[in-house]
Structure formats: C-alpha cells, structure tokens
Design a protein around this motif. Structure first.
Motif, PDB file in Angstrom:
ATOM      1  N   MET A  22     -37.825  40.611 -19.635  1.00  0.00           N
ATOM      2  CA  MET A  22     -38.372  40.189 -18.372  1.00  0.00           C
ATOM      3  C   MET A  22     -39.761  39.567 -18.547  1.00  0.00           C
ATOM      4  O   MET A  22     -40.095  38.624 -17.860  1.00  0.00           O
ATOM      5  CB  MET A  22     -38.439  41.402 -17.445  1.00  0.00           C
ATOM      6  CG  MET A  22     -38.657  41.035 -16.037  1.00  0.00           C
ATOM      7  SD  MET A  22     -37.133  40.435 -15.357  1.00  0.00           S
ATOM      8  CE  MET A  22     -37.478  40.583 -13.681  1.00  0.00           C
ATOM      9  N   LYS A  23     -40.514  40.097 -19.478  1.00  0.00           N
ATOM     10  CA  LYS A  23     -41.852  39.583 -19.704  1.00  0.00           C
ATOM     11  C   LYS A  23     -41.819  38.155 -20.214  1.00  0.00           C
ATOM     12  O   LYS A  23     -42.660  37.348 -19.863  1.00  0.00           O
ATOM     13  CB  LYS A  23     -42.591  40.478 -20.682  1.00  0.00           C
ATOM     14  CG  LYS A  23     -43.137  41.712 -20.042  1.00  0.00           C
ATOM     15  CD  LYS A  23     -44.148  42.319 -20.957  1.00  0.00           C
ATOM     16  CE  LYS A  23     -44.815  43.438 -20.215  1.00  0.00           C
ATOM     17  NZ  LYS A  23     -46.206  43.428 -20.392  1.00  0.00           N
ATOM     18  N   LYS A  24     -40.825  37.817 -21.068  1.00  0.00           N
ATOM     19  CA  LYS A  24     -40.728  36.472 -21.616  1.00  0.00           C
ATOM     20  C   LYS A  24     -40.452  35.468 -20.509  1.00  0.00           C
ATOM     21  O   LYS A  24     -41.053  34.395 -20.471  1.00  0.00           O
ATOM     22  CB  LYS A  24     -39.638  36.418 -22.683  1.00  0.00           C
ATOM     23  CG  LYS A  24     -39.566  35.055 -23.353  1.00  0.00           C
ATOM     24  CD  LYS A  24     -38.702  35.125 -24.562  1.00  0.00           C
ATOM     25  CE  LYS A  24     -38.431  33.860 -25.274  1.00  0.00           C
ATOM     26  NZ  LYS A  24     -39.215  32.760 -25.219  1.00  0.00           N
ATOM     27  N   LYS A  25     -39.547  35.795 -19.560  1.00  0.00           N
ATOM     28  CA  LYS A  25     -39.252  34.903 -18.428  1.00  0.00           C
ATOM     29  C   LYS A  25     -40.495  34.713 -17.562  1.00  0.00           C
ATOM     30  O   LYS A  25     -40.775  33.616 -17.108  1.00  0.00           O
ATOM     31  CB  LYS A  25     -38.116  35.475 -17.585  1.00  0.00           C
ATOM     32  CG  LYS A  25     -36.773  35.008 -17.984  1.00  0.00           C
ATOM     33  CD  LYS A  25     -35.773  35.423 -16.934  1.00  0.00           C
ATOM     34  CE  LYS A  25     -34.444  34.803 -17.238  1.00  0.00           C
ATOM     35  NZ  LYS A  25     -33.450  35.128 -16.261  1.00  0.00           N
ATOM     36  N   GLU A  26     -41.199  35.798 -17.327  1.00  0.00           N
ATOM     37  CA  GLU A  26     -42.404  35.745 -16.510  1.00  0.00           C
ATOM     38  C   GLU A  26     -43.453  34.855 -17.184  1.00  0.00           C
ATOM     39  O   GLU A  26     -44.111  34.045 -16.520  1.00  0.00           O
ATOM     40  CB  GLU A  26     -42.948  37.167 -16.319  1.00  0.00           C
ATOM     41  CG  GLU A  26     -43.990  37.261 -15.235  1.00  0.00           C
ATOM     42  CD  GLU A  26     -44.408  38.702 -15.019  1.00  0.00           C
ATOM     43  OE1 GLU A  26     -45.623  38.933 -15.143  1.00  0.00           O
ATOM     44  OE2 GLU A  26     -43.537  39.550 -14.739  1.00  0.00           O
ATOM     45  N   ARG A  27     -43.591  35.001 -18.504  1.00  0.00           N
ATOM     46  CA  ARG A  27     -44.542  34.189 -19.264  1.00  0.00           C
ATOM     47  C   ARG A  27     -44.124  32.713 -19.219  1.00  0.00           C
ATOM     48  O   ARG A  27     -44.970  31.827 -19.089  1.00  0.00           O
ATOM     49  CB  ARG A  27     -44.576  34.684 -20.706  1.00  0.00           C
ATOM     50  CG  ARG A  27     -45.946  34.596 -21.286  1.00  0.00           C
ATOM     51  CD  ARG A  27     -46.096  35.149 -22.685  1.00  0.00           C
ATOM     52  NE  ARG A  27     -45.161  36.185 -23.039  1.00  0.00           N
ATOM     53  CZ  ARG A  27     -44.617  36.349 -24.227  1.00  0.00           C
ATOM     54  NH1 ARG A  27     -44.955  35.572 -25.218  1.00  0.00           N
ATOM     55  NH2 ARG A  27     -43.747  37.311 -24.469  1.00  0.00           N
ATOM     56  N   ASP A  28     -42.843  32.436 -19.329  1.00  0.00           N
ATOM     57  CA  ASP A  28     -42.350  31.056 -19.286  1.00  0.00           C
ATOM     58  C   ASP A  28     -42.652  30.407 -17.934  1.00  0.00           C
ATOM     59  O   ASP A  28     -43.059  29.251 -17.867  1.00  0.00           O
ATOM     60  CB  ASP A  28     -40.841  31.016 -19.562  1.00  0.00           C
ATOM     61  CG  ASP A  28     -40.499  31.295 -21.017  1.00  0.00           C
ATOM     62  OD1 ASP A  28     -41.436  31.258 -21.861  1.00  0.00           O
ATOM     63  OD2 ASP A  28     -39.314  31.544 -21.314  1.00  0.00           O
ATOM     64  N   TRP A  29     -42.448  31.168 -16.850  1.00  0.00           N
ATOM     65  CA  TRP A  29     -42.745  30.632 -15.513  1.00  0.00           C
ATOM     66  C   TRP A  29     -44.234  30.356 -15.347  1.00  0.00           C
ATOM     67  O   TRP A  29     -44.631  29.346 -14.779  1.00  0.00           O
ATOM     68  CB  TRP A  29     -42.258  31.596 -14.420  1.00  0.00           C
ATOM     69  CG  TRP A  29     -40.805  31.381 -14.097  1.00  0.00           C
ATOM     70  CD1 TRP A  29     -39.771  32.187 -14.400  1.00  0.00           C
ATOM     71  CD2 TRP A  29     -40.260  30.238 -13.432  1.00  0.00           C
ATOM     72  NE1 TRP A  29     -38.604  31.648 -13.981  1.00  0.00           N
ATOM     73  CE2 TRP A  29     -38.864  30.427 -13.363  1.00  0.00           C
ATOM     74  CE3 TRP A  29     -40.791  29.084 -12.884  1.00  0.00           C
ATOM     75  CZ2 TRP A  29     -38.007  29.510 -12.777  1.00  0.00           C
ATOM     76  CZ3 TRP A  29     -39.928  28.171 -12.298  1.00  0.00           C
ATOM     77  CH2 TRP A  29     -38.564  28.388 -12.246  1.00  0.00           C
ATOM     78  N   LYS A  30     -45.058  31.253 -15.846  1.00  0.00           N
ATOM     79  CA  LYS A  30     -46.510  31.049 -15.774  1.00  0.00           C
ATOM     80  C   LYS A  30     -46.907  29.795 -16.555  1.00  0.00           C
ATOM     81  O   LYS A  30     -47.762  29.027 -16.130  1.00  0.00           O
ATOM     82  CB  LYS A  30     -47.258  32.267 -16.304  1.00  0.00           C
ATOM     83  CG  LYS A  30     -47.260  33.434 -15.357  1.00  0.00           C
ATOM     84  CD  LYS A  30     -48.059  34.580 -15.917  1.00  0.00           C
ATOM     85  CE  LYS A  30     -48.052  35.770 -14.961  1.00  0.00           C
ATOM     86  NZ  LYS A  30     -48.792  36.905 -15.517  1.00  0.00           N
ATOM     87  N   MET A  31     -46.270  29.600 -17.713  1.00  0.00           N
ATOM     88  CA  MET A  31     -46.550  28.427 -18.547  1.00  0.00           C
ATOM     89  C   MET A  31     -46.127  27.150 -17.817  1.00  0.00           C
ATOM     90  O   MET A  31     -46.869  26.167 -17.795  1.00  0.00           O
ATOM     91  CB  MET A  31     -45.813  28.553 -19.881  1.00  0.00           C
ATOM     92  CG  MET A  31     -46.060  27.381 -20.793  1.00  0.00           C
ATOM     93  SD  MET A  31     -47.710  27.388 -21.410  1.00  0.00           S
ATOM     94  CE  MET A  31     -47.357  27.824 -23.079  1.00  0.00           C
TER      95      MET A  31
END
Length: 149
Positions: A1-10
């Motif tokens: 979940m953290k990776k998806k959240e980081r991708d959206w922030k990016m």
C-alpha cells in the motif's frame, strides 16, 4: 500500500511541477511578445516622424552643408551620426559621405532650434533614400538662394 501511495504522490508532484513550469513559460513568452510589439510600435513611430530632406550646400565662398525638408521646405543643419549613414536597404556603409542632391531620411528627437538656418541637434540615424534629379536639386538650390538673399 505504501508503494501505491508513494507513486500517487510522485505523479501529483510531477504534475504540479509541470504546471508550474508551463505557467512560468507562458508568462515569459507573453512578456517577450509584448516587448517585441513595443519595439515594433517604436520603430513605426520613428519611421513616421523621420524627416525626408535633401542634402545641399549654402554659400558661394564658405560652403556650409545644409538639409532642406522636402515637405516643409525648411532649411536646417544637422550632424551626421558618428556611426555613419545607412543605405536604402538599411545597411550601415562604413566611411560613406553625403553628396549634394542625396535625399535622406533623418531620425531623431524632432526638436529643431529656432535659428537661421535651423539646427537639428538630436539626430540619431541617417539613411540615404535616393539621389535627387537635377531638376529637383535646382529647385532646392533656388529655395536656399531665396532664403539667404
């Protein structure tokens, strides 16, 4: 979940960055376009205010170079700019000198002195337009002779 959240922030961060750069670019090019328009308007105004005159000499013994405005027939003196004289194509010709009967466009601040002959101290540019015909040169010679009788 953290990776998806980081991708959206990016993705959001990159989108904001792109929008900011596009906005800065738009305002930059808009400013450049406005400046170019101002320069064109200034050149057009200078062209409209330029004096078209014929180069002549006055006097029999001490020949003084003068110009005669082709529109108003006003006689005046003016210094040739240090940079020189432009030809009719707008190219600066090094070491060029005016000859009697040359028709020139004189650019400057438009302020003449009230003397006889008048003086045009604010000349910024001089451009040779053409050579006057002999008949035309004779006409302006008569104007000078009449003015200084």
């Amino acid at each position: 979940m953290k990776k998806k959240e980081r991708d959206w922030k990016m993705i959001i961060g990159m989108t904001i960055l792109i929008v900011v750069f596009c906005t800065i670019g738009f305002f930059f090019w808009n400013t450049v376009a406005k400046q170019a328009e101002l320069v064109k308007e200034e050149e057009k105004r200078a062209e409209e205010e330029a004096i078209v005159a014929i180069y002549m000499v006055m006097g029999d013994i001490l020949k003084q170079p003068v110009f005669v405005d082709t529109e108003t027939k006003t006689i005046f003196t003016a210094e040739i700019p240090e940079e020189g004289i432009y030809n009719k194509k707008g190219v600066l010709v090094e070491g060029d000198v005016l000859e009697i009967g040359d028709v020139v466009k004189i650019y400057g601040d438009g302020k003449m002195t009230y003397s006889m002959p008048g003086q045009y101290p604010g000349v910024t540019k001089m451009k040779r337009v053409r050579r006057a015909s002999l008949e035309e040169a004779d006409e302006y010679e008569k104007i000078i002779q009449e003015a200084f009788k």
